[in-house]
Motif scaffolding. Structure first.
Motif, PDB file in Angstrom:
ATOM      1  N   SER A   1       0.813  -1.221   0.000  1.00 23.63           N
ATOM      2  CA  SER A   1       0.000   0.000   0.000  1.00 23.63           C
ATOM      3  C   SER A   1       0.846   1.271   0.000  1.00 23.63           C
ATOM      4  CB  SER A   1      -0.939   0.015   1.207  1.00 23.63           C
ATOM      5  OG  SER A   1      -0.204   0.162   2.406  1.00 23.63           O
ATOM      6  N   ALA A   2       2.153   1.134   0.174  1.00 26.85           N
ATOM      7  CA  ALA A   2       3.019   2.311   0.300  1.00 26.85           C
ATOM      8  C   ALA A   2       3.415   2.929  -1.033  1.00 26.85           C
ATOM      9  CB  ALA A   2       4.276   1.951   1.079  1.00 26.85           C
ATOM     10  N   ASN A   3       3.258   2.212  -2.141  1.00 24.72           N
ATOM     11  CA  ASN A   3       3.670   2.740  -3.443  1.00 24.72           C
ATOM     12  C   ASN A   3       5.131   3.183  -3.392  1.00 24.72           C
ATOM     13  OD1 ASN A   3       3.551   3.539  -6.096  1.00 24.72           O
ATOM     14  ND2 ASN A   3       2.588   5.490  -5.646  1.00 24.72           N
ATOM     15  N   LEU A   4       6.015   2.227  -3.174  1.00 28.49           N
ATOM     16  CA  LEU A   4       7.444   2.523  -3.023  1.00 28.49           C
ATOM     17  C   LEU A   4       7.999   3.261  -4.240  1.00 28.49           C
ATOM     18  CD1 LEU A   4       8.938  -0.729  -1.468  1.00 28.49           C
ATOM     19  CD2 LEU A   4       8.278   1.365  -0.325  1.00 28.49           C
ATOM     20  N   ARG A   5       8.715   4.342  -3.952  1.00 24.99           N
ATOM     21  CA  ARG A   5       9.336   5.135  -5.017  1.00 24.99           C
ATOM     22  C   ARG A   5      10.854   5.080  -4.942  1.00 24.99           C
ATOM     23  NH1 ARG A   5       5.618   8.192  -2.294  1.00 24.99           N
ATOM     24  NH2 ARG A   5       7.256   9.320  -1.241  1.00 24.99           N
ATOM     25  N   SER A   6      11.372   4.510  -3.909  1.00 24.63           N
ATOM     26  CA  SER A   6      12.817   4.510  -3.679  1.00 24.63           C
ATOM     27  C   SER A   6      13.443   3.188  -4.123  1.00 24.63           C
ATOM     28  CB  SER A   6      13.104   4.729  -2.199  1.00 24.63           C
ATOM     29  OG  SER A   6      14.456   4.455  -1.913  1.00 24.63           O
ATOM     30  N   PRO A   7      14.355   3.255  -5.090  1.00 26.95           N
ATOM     31  CA  PRO A   7      15.035   2.012  -5.491  1.00 26.95           C
ATOM     32  C   PRO A   7      15.822   1.395  -4.337  1.00 26.95           C
ATOM     33  CG  PRO A   7      15.804   3.887  -6.817  1.00 26.95           C
ATOM     34  CD  PRO A   7      14.771   4.396  -5.872  1.00 26.95           C
ATOM     35  N   ILE A   8      16.295   2.219  -3.426  1.00 27.08           N
ATOM     36  CA  ILE A   8      17.036   1.696  -2.267  1.00 27.08           C
ATOM     37  C   ILE A   8      16.119   0.840  -1.392  1.00 27.08           C
ATOM     38  CG2 ILE A   8      18.268   2.313  -0.142  1.00 27.08           C
ATOM     39  CD1 ILE A   8      19.290   4.808  -1.653  1.00 27.08           C
ATOM     40  N   LEU A   9      14.896   1.325  -1.159  1.00 28.51           N
ATOM     41  CA  LEU A   9      13.957   0.559  -0.338  1.00 28.51           C
ATOM     42  C   LEU A   9      13.503  -0.717  -1.056  1.00 28.51           C
ATOM     43  CD1 LEU A   9      11.669   3.249   1.310  1.00 28.51           C
ATOM     44  CD2 LEU A   9      13.480   1.911   2.358  1.00 28.51           C
ATOM     45  N   VAL A  10      13.230  -0.615  -2.337  1.00 24.82           N
ATOM     46  CA  VAL A  10      12.825  -1.808  -3.086  1.00 24.82           C
ATOM     47  C   VAL A  10      13.931  -2.853  -3.021  1.00 24.82           C
ATOM     48  CG1 VAL A  10      12.238  -2.727  -5.355  1.00 24.82           C
ATOM     49  CG2 VAL A  10      11.250  -0.550  -4.608  1.00 24.82           C
ATOM     50  N   GLU A  11      15.166  -2.421  -3.241  1.00 22.08           N
ATOM     51  CA  GLU A  11      16.290  -3.356  -3.176  1.00 22.08           C
ATOM     52  C   GLU A  11      16.418  -3.959  -1.775  1.00 22.08           C
ATOM     53  OE1 GLU A  11      21.132  -3.533  -3.888  1.00 22.08           O
ATOM     54  OE2 GLU A  11      20.097  -1.615  -4.057  1.00 22.08           O
ATOM     55  N   HIS A  12      16.267  -3.120  -0.753  1.00 21.46           N
ATOM     56  CA  HIS A  12      16.389  -3.607   0.618  1.00 21.46           C
ATOM     57  C   HIS A  12      15.312  -4.652   0.926  1.00 21.46           C
ATOM     58  CE1 HIS A  12      17.470  -3.614   4.817  1.00 21.46           C
ATOM     59  NE2 HIS A  12      16.181  -3.531   5.098  1.00 21.46           N
ATOM     60  N   PHE A  13      14.068  -4.324   0.607  1.00 20.27           N
ATOM     61  CA  PHE A  13      12.979  -5.260   0.887  1.00 20.27           C
ATOM     62  C   PHE A  13      13.050  -6.497  -0.006  1.00 20.27           C
ATOM     63  CE2 PHE A  13      10.471  -1.514   2.641  1.00 20.27           C
ATOM     64  CZ  PHE A  13      10.579  -1.929   3.959  1.00 20.27           C
ATOM     65  N   ALA A  14      13.631  -6.372  -1.178  1.00 19.38           N
ATOM     66  CA  ALA A  14      13.761  -7.526  -2.084  1.00 19.38           C
ATOM     67  C   ALA A  14      14.655  -8.604  -1.495  1.00 19.38           C
ATOM     68  CB  ALA A  14      14.292  -7.074  -3.436  1.00 19.38           C
TER      69      ALA A  14
END
Length: 95
Positions: free
Chosen positions: A69-82
């Motif tokens: 639901s957060a609509n991630l915009r940060s590649p750093i966060l996407v990479e971290h959560f991935a």
């Protein structure tokens, strides 16, 4: 001069209870997501282990729901959560 200490304030706050944990996770995702990668500091990097601890408290299902639901915009966060559990990783990639 205006000092933005929102991230430091969230990191100093002890989240007591499931609602507070979920709120803190949303706050961190929002604050980190608004910061361009080139402006990340040690404080931003220190927030990533806090996110991990919040995911551990909330569990994969609730965390994945929040991330989706957060609509991630940060590649750093996407990479971290991935790099997290499959449910959390898929939610981050999907968002």
């Amino acid at each position: 001069m205006i000092v933005d200490d929102r991230l430091e304030t969230v990191l100093r706050t002890v989240a007591a209870g499931p609602s507070a944990v979920a709120t803190q996770m949303r706050q961190l995702i929002d604050l980190l997501g608004r910061t361009p990668a080139e402006r990340w500091t040690e404080t931003h990097a220190a927030a990533l282990p806090r996110l991990d601890s919040l995911v551990a408290i909330l569990g994969d299902d609730a965390s994945a729901s929040l991330i989706r639901s957060a609509n991630l915009r940060s590649p750093i966060l996407v990479e971290h959560f991935a790099e997290a559990s499959p449910k959390v990783a898929l939610a981050a990639i999907a968002s």
